[in-house]
Scaffold this active site. Structure first.
Site, short mmCIF file in Angstrom:
data_model
loop_
_atom_site.label_atom_id
_atom_site.label_comp_id
_atom_site.label_asym_id
_atom_site.label_seq_id
_atom_site.Cartn_x
_atom_site.Cartn_y
_atom_site.Cartn_z
N SER A 45 -9.53 -1.25 20.46
CA SER A 45 -8.58 -0.71 19.49
C SER A 45 -7.90 -1.79 18.66
CB SER A 45 -7.52 0.14 20.21
OG SER A 45 -6.85 -0.64 21.20
N HIS A 256 0.36 -0.87 20.04
CA HIS A 256 -0.65 -1.48 19.19
C HIS A 256 0.06 -2.12 17.98
CE1 HIS A 256 -3.24 1.39 21.37
NE2 HIS A 256 -4.21 0.53 21.12
#
Length: 278
Positions: A45, A256
């Protein structure tokens, strides 16, 4: 004598016209195209760009990822971004290497965090911050990750992935990145639940990055550490480059980088020479 002078004037005129025609043809010719480096981005990711929005598919590939930023430069041609959220080093080998071939000149990889179950660790340990009954689950997930690092299993997995990439793209430069701290490191000795989680997350990030760096060195790949690029921009900073939406704790973007974080990734890679022309 007059005829000689006339011939000379005519010859001079002809030479001048020829020079003009040559100059005009050169000016009209298109500039030679720059031979761009053929680039493929692999990984999880963090390589896909999750957290930065403008997603292209279910892999959370973002238009704001570091590879897309590199593609905007004159030196780089992003052939494909094969990175996909949730992928481990084994997934990279099994599902992403088919994009590589001998014409590939540059490969970047961010992978290894999912081998440790980092998403599970974050979920369990954040829950434990507010619910002490969840602490055993946090401990179990964290200890399992630490064991993979200490045993060398993660190092073996990362090295095997890099070697597989080298075999699939024998003419490519391989650049492997690390991961940033989720929270800026804090002074030792604090005992509140948030501080305890930060200590644990920092230690795991250090172990993960050291393992990736060692695997890169052992296989001849280049390692780029991004922790310094993110310093001062953790979740606990005034200007975070890591997402955490407390109003939506289930958001897949949490933990993230945001768009600014991926700019930091790109800057670190560029500064390390990863995006130089081949």
């Amino acid at each position: 004598m007059g005829n000689l002078s006339l011939r000379r004037r005519r010859a001079a005129l002809a030479a001048g016209l020829a020079t003009f025609a040559m100059a005009a043809s050169l000016a009209a010719a298109p500039a030679q195209a720059v031979d761009k480096t053929k680039y493929i981005a692999l990984g999880d990711s963090y390589a896909a760009g999750q957290g930065a929005g403008a997603y292209l598919d279910s892999c959370y590939r973002s238009e704001n990822s570091y590879s897309e930023l590199a593609a905007e430069t004159k030196a780089i041609k992003l052939v494909t971004k094969a990175a996909c959220s949730g992928n481990t080093t084994g997934d990279v080998v099994q599902t992403q290497l088919k994009k590589l071939n001998p014409s590939t000149e540059l490969v970047t990889i961010t992978a290894g965090g999912n081998n440790l179950g980092f998403g599970t660790i974050v979920t369990k340990c954040v829950t434990a911050m507010f619910n002490p009954a969840a602490a055993p689950d946090c401990d179990k997930a964290s200890n399992a990750a630490a064991a993979q690092i200490a045993s060398g299993k993660l190092a073996g997995d990362v090295a095997a992935m890099i070697q597989s990439v080298q075999a699939a793209a024998p003419n490519a430069r391989i650049v492997v990145t690390g991961y940033p701290y989720l929270y800026d490191p804090i002074a030792p000795g604090q005992t509140d639940p948030t501080s305890l989680f930060i200590y644990r997350a920092t230690a795991l990030a250090d172990g993960l990055n050291a393992t990736i760096a060692a695997a890169a060195k052992a296989t001849g790949a280049q390692y780029v550490d991004v922790r310094g690029a993110f310093l001062g921009h953790g979740i606990n900073s005034a200007n975070p480059w890591i997402n955490l939406d407390l109003a939506n704790p289930a958001s897949p973007d949490n933990f993230h980088p945001n768009a600014a974080g991926y700019e930091a990734y790109y800057s670190a890679l560029k500064a390390a020479g990863a995006y130089r022309a081949s």
